[in-house]
Design an enzyme around this catalytic site. Structure first.
Site, PDB file in Angstrom:
ATOM      1  N   LEU A 210      37.734 -15.615 -46.956  1.00 57.36           N
ATOM      2  CA  LEU A 210      38.151 -17.019 -47.060  1.00 57.36           C
ATOM      3  C   LEU A 210      37.060 -17.798 -47.775  1.00 57.36           C
ATOM      4  CD1 LEU A 210      39.418 -17.726 -43.408  1.00 57.36           C
ATOM      5  CD2 LEU A 210      40.845 -17.404 -45.434  1.00 57.36           C
ATOM      6  N   HIS A 211      37.450 -18.625 -48.735  1.00 57.15           N
ATOM      7  CA  HIS A 211      36.445 -19.473 -49.379  1.00 57.15           C
ATOM      8  C   HIS A 211      37.010 -20.776 -49.927  1.00 57.15           C
ATOM      9  CE1 HIS A 211      38.222 -17.689 -52.987  1.00 57.15           C
ATOM     10  NE2 HIS A 211      37.671 -18.666 -53.677  1.00 57.15           N
ATOM     11  N   ARG A 212      38.326 -20.889 -50.042  1.00 57.80           N
ATOM     12  CA  ARG A 212      38.891 -22.083 -50.682  1.00 57.80           C
ATOM     13  C   ARG A 212      38.755 -23.302 -49.775  1.00 57.80           C
ATOM     14  NH1 ARG A 212      41.323 -21.049 -55.419  1.00 57.80           N
ATOM     15  NH2 ARG A 212      41.758 -18.858 -55.865  1.00 57.80           N
TER      16      ARG A 212
END
Length: 378
Positions: A210-212
């Protein structure tokens, strides 16, 4: 004075981790086609764990120029890249500038090249999610309007470009350069002791990335996703390599059964994907890589700019709702889909791109239309 090598000159711009993966096969193919190349690192990802390791793992030469743009708001970062790239471009005076993907560096350097009257080419052109709240979507759209050569990885990308008014002779269906690198490095990745060192076994865990901002900066969205991961981990343990920014957002809220790791390099990422029973991600690149590796993927977003991975691969777009994510994950674990690889994702995209650019810069009066019907949309 040292003699400048003959042949057309291409400036290849990379700024974030996925750009390096995409740049390697294009640089190699351009060199094989007689280009001299200059590699520019904008510094959008600037620490060793986030970018430097890629140069060693991909056998990618060190950049010829580093713009050191660093972080900041979208406007600040884009402006920093533009103001650093403009005088460099003026000094280098290349025949073509090649940009990749959809990050701020992509937009910044395409805009500088267009205003300087230098031919620009966009690799991964035409991808669309339909969600303009994503900064990447804006970057894609604008870069495609600025570039003379639009290299599409898939037929849906071609359709988007033509629908938006791109000249058919500028649109080239070439396949996926990320797949070029994946296929070239897959055996090396699988031979690494990545899983053993982490105490993992093939098929015995799921992988999370996850990074957004929509997932990690929204407190409620992140809490819901972590709760979903906790439920899934009760059935299948999860490992979660996280960027430092994401790890800070997660803090001490990690549910049981989910193991947080630091950032991993490219080869370790491929090894973790290949050994996973399921992948849960908001990354566009991992949607593509997991499709090629034949590993079921759930995309934790409301849309994807890579629908071909859904149509022909193992990917499902499930959004962020806790119940939907958990239901989809448990169903996928119980009934994994059959793997299929999209056409032209065959490891030859970089060569197709180089052929198009060679003809474009050597015969600009002819519009750069390549002779190979596989590499272009007429």
């Amino acid at each position: 004075m040292p003699q400048v090598p003959a042949g057309p000159h291409a400036v290849v711009v990379a700024g974030a981790r996925p750009n390096f993966v995409k740049a390697k096969p294009v640089l190699d193919a351009l060199a094989a086609d007689g280009f001299r190349t200059t590699l520019v690192h904008t510094g959008q990802h600037y620490d060793e764990a986030m970018s430097g390791v890629f140069f060693a793992e991909l056998d990618l030469r060190r950049p010829d120029h580093h713009l050191a743009a660093g972080s900041g708001s979208h406007a600040v970062q884009t402006a920093a890249v533009m103001t650093a790239f403009e005088p460099l471009l003026d000094r280098l005076a290349p025949d073509v500038v090649v940009v990749f993907g959809d990050v701020n560096s992509t937009l910044a350097c395409a805009l500088v090249a267009a205003k300087a009257g230098v031919r620009a080419a966009h690799v991964e052109a035409g991808l669309r999610s339909g969600d303009r709240s994503m900064p990447e979507e804006i970057n894609r759209i604008v870069a495609d309007r600025l570039c003379a050569d639009l290299f599409a990885p898939s037929p849906d990308a071609v359709e988007h470009l033509l629908r938006e008014g791109a000249a058919p002779r500028s649109v080239h269906l070439v396949g996926n350069v990320m797949v070029d690198t994946l296929l070239a490095r897959r055996d090396e990745a699988l031979a690494r002791p990545t899983l053993a060192e982490l105490g993992l076994h093939p098929g015995g865990y799921g992988l999370v990335t996850l990074h957004r901002p929509a997932n990690v900066d929204d407190v409620a969205a992140l809490a819901g996703l972590l709760a979903a991961l906790g439920e899934i981990a009760a059935r299948c343990p999860l490992v979660f390599p996280a960027h430092p920014r994401t790890a800070a957002r997660v803090g001490d809220r990690l549910p049981p059964g989910v193991r947080l790791l630091g950032p991993v390099g490219y080869l370790d990422s491929v090894a973790l994907q290949a050994g996973a029973r399921i992948v849960l991600t908001d990354s566009g690149g991992i949607q593509e890589e997991s499709t090629v590796l034949g590993v079921p993927c759930l995309t934790l977003r409301e849309s994807t700019e890579r629908p071909l991975t859904v149509i022909e691969g193992t990917n499902r777009v499930v959004g962020r709702d806790r119940r939907v994510v958990v239901t989809a994950a448990l169903d996928t674990l119980e009934h994994p889909p059959a793997a299929r690889r999209p056409a032209l994702w065959d490891g030859q995209a970089g060569r197709r791109i180089a052929r198009v650019l060679a003809q474009a810069v050597r015969a600009p009066a002819a519009g750069g239309v390549p002779a190979d019907p596989v590499a272009t949309v007429r």
